[in-house]
Design a protein around this motif. Structure first.
Motif, PDB file in Angstrom:
ATOM      1  N   GLU A  49       0.811  -1.209   0.000  1.00  0.00           N
ATOM      2  CA  GLU A  49       0.000   0.000   0.000  1.00  0.00           C
ATOM      3  C   GLU A  49       0.849   1.265   0.000  1.00  0.00           C
ATOM      4  O   GLU A  49       1.816   1.381   0.744  1.00  0.00           O
ATOM      5  N   GLU A  50       0.464   2.235  -0.829  1.00  0.00           N
ATOM      6  CA  GLU A  50       1.152   3.519  -0.867  1.00  0.00           C
ATOM      7  C   GLU A  50       0.616   4.437   0.224  1.00  0.00           C
ATOM      8  O   GLU A  50      -0.534   4.307   0.657  1.00  0.00           O
ATOM      9  N   ALA A  51       1.476   5.365   0.639  1.00  0.00           N
ATOM     10  CA  ALA A  51       1.056   6.380   1.604  1.00  0.00           C
ATOM     11  C   ALA A  51       1.856   7.641   1.338  1.00  0.00           C
ATOM     12  O   ALA A  51       2.901   7.620   0.681  1.00  0.00           O
ATOM     13  N   ALA A  52       1.356   8.767   1.847  1.00  0.00           N
ATOM     14  CA  ALA A  52       1.995  10.061   1.608  1.00  0.00           C
ATOM     15  C   ALA A  52       3.130  10.292   2.603  1.00  0.00           C
ATOM     16  O   ALA A  52       2.983  10.048   3.809  1.00  0.00           O
ATOM     17  N   SER A  96       5.019  16.558  -0.921  1.00  0.00           N
ATOM     18  CA  SER A  96       4.295  15.409  -0.395  1.00  0.00           C
ATOM     19  C   SER A  96       4.402  14.309  -1.448  1.00  0.00           C
ATOM     20  O   SER A  96       3.899  14.451  -2.566  1.00  0.00           O
ATOM     21  N   ARG A  98       4.098  10.187  -2.609  1.00  0.00           N
ATOM     22  CA  ARG A  98       3.436   8.917  -2.317  1.00  0.00           C
ATOM     23  C   ARG A  98       4.416   7.778  -2.588  1.00  0.00           C
ATOM     24  O   ARG A  98       4.962   7.657  -3.682  1.00  0.00           O
ATOM     25  N   PRO A 125       0.331   7.442   6.362  1.00  0.00           N
ATOM     26  CA  PRO A 125       0.913   8.770   6.111  1.00  0.00           C
ATOM     27  C   PRO A 125       1.989   9.086   7.151  1.00  0.00           C
ATOM     28  O   PRO A 125       1.874   8.717   8.325  1.00  0.00           O
TER      29      PRO A 125
END
Length: 299
Positions: A49-52, A96, A98, A125
């Motif tokens: 999963e990607e996150a910022a 920011s 990702r 995040p």
């Protein structure tokens, strides 16, 4: 003589300029970049999963954010000895980005200063604030109380190594009035006025969050060289001039009717060659006294 004034200015005084993606200092100089091939690090596990990742930078010794002149790079943190891969980059002040879950090294450069940090993204995040230890140099030159025009002077900045004051070149061709952002430390500055031997040197200290404003004082003057039939007469065109020290070392050569040469204060010998004839005279340069130096074409 060196007149040095340190302005207690924090990050707001460090004006935007060229950001460097790599530190030119090499091993042992400037902030150390964590090894991304260091043995023992966990194997990279990028994926999922990607996150910022929100990034920002502050100047060392202050809490004020740096608002410009930053270059961000994010590398995959590897342990297998292969070349690191850049997975993200930005020149924004507060980017920011990702990123998939995994281990990374984040670097930021600000002029010649830099900072870095290892991070692990876990699908949530995250925000990171890096501290950049940097100050700045602002240089100028003068003869007595008269400022030297910026177009006539240039500076080279070195990192001393051991007893060698010019151990490693940081940057040459620095212009008067230019703000040069540097890591905290002591630097050796060489100021060259004109294109001959008018040179001054100084050791200057750069402190975090401060601008070191220094004026290097030269003892020099600009002389106009002429070959004439009589004092005050029109100069002969196409004359080849050589300026020598009393010991015979060549300082400068020039061709023309009246070339201008900037020289350090002292005694010199001028040789003029025209139509197969050679003429000489001795002359003296006094600091701040620009004047004509005439050689009489007498057989």
């Amino acid at each position: 003589m060196l007149r040095r004034t340190v302005w207690l200015a924090v990050a707001a005084a460090l004006l935007p300029g060229l950001a460097r993606a790599q530190s030119p200092f090499g091993p042992g100089l400037g902030p150390a970049l964590p090894s991304i091939t260091e043995p023992g690090l966990p194997a990279p596990s990028i994926g999922g999963e990607e996150a910022a990742l929100a990034l920002s930078a502050v100047l060392g010794g202050t809490d004020r954010k740096l608002a410009s002149g930053l270059a961000w790079r994010v590398y995959e943190d590897r342990s297998d000895g292969t070349k690191p891969t850049i997975v993200a980059r930005s020149n924004e002040a507060e980017p920011s980005l990702r990123l998939p879950a995994g281990a990374y090294v984040v670097t930021v450069t600000y002029g010649f200063a830099s900072a870095s940090r290892k991070i692990v993204m876990s699908g949530q995040p995250q925000s990171e604030r890096l501290k950049v230890n940097a100050g700045a140099l602002k240089l100028s030159g003068a003869i007595g109380d008269t400022r030297i025009p910026p177009a006539q002077i240039a500076f080279s900045v070195f990192v001393p190594i051991g007893t060698n004051s010019e151990g490693r070149l940081v940057r040459s061709g620095v212009k008067a009035g230019e703000l040069l952002r540097l890591p905290e430390g002591t630097y050796h500055v060489v100021s060259t006025y004109g294109e001959s031997n008018a040179i001054q040197r100084a050791d200057l200290k750069v402190e975090n969050g401060r601008v070191t404003d220094a004026t290097l004082n030269h003892r020099a003057a600009t002389v106009t060289l002429k070959l004439v039939a009589s004092a005050g007469a029109e100069a002969f065109a196409g004359t080849a001039f050589s300026v020598l020290t009393p010991g015979g070392d060549t300082i400068r050569e020039a061709i023309g009717a009246f070339p201008q040469v900037t020289l350090a204060e002292g005694d010199y010998v001028l040789i003029a060659r025209h139509d197969g004839q050679v003429y000489t005279r001795e002359f003296k340069v006094e600091s701040g006294l620009d004047r004509d130096v005439e050689v009489l074409a007498k057989s």
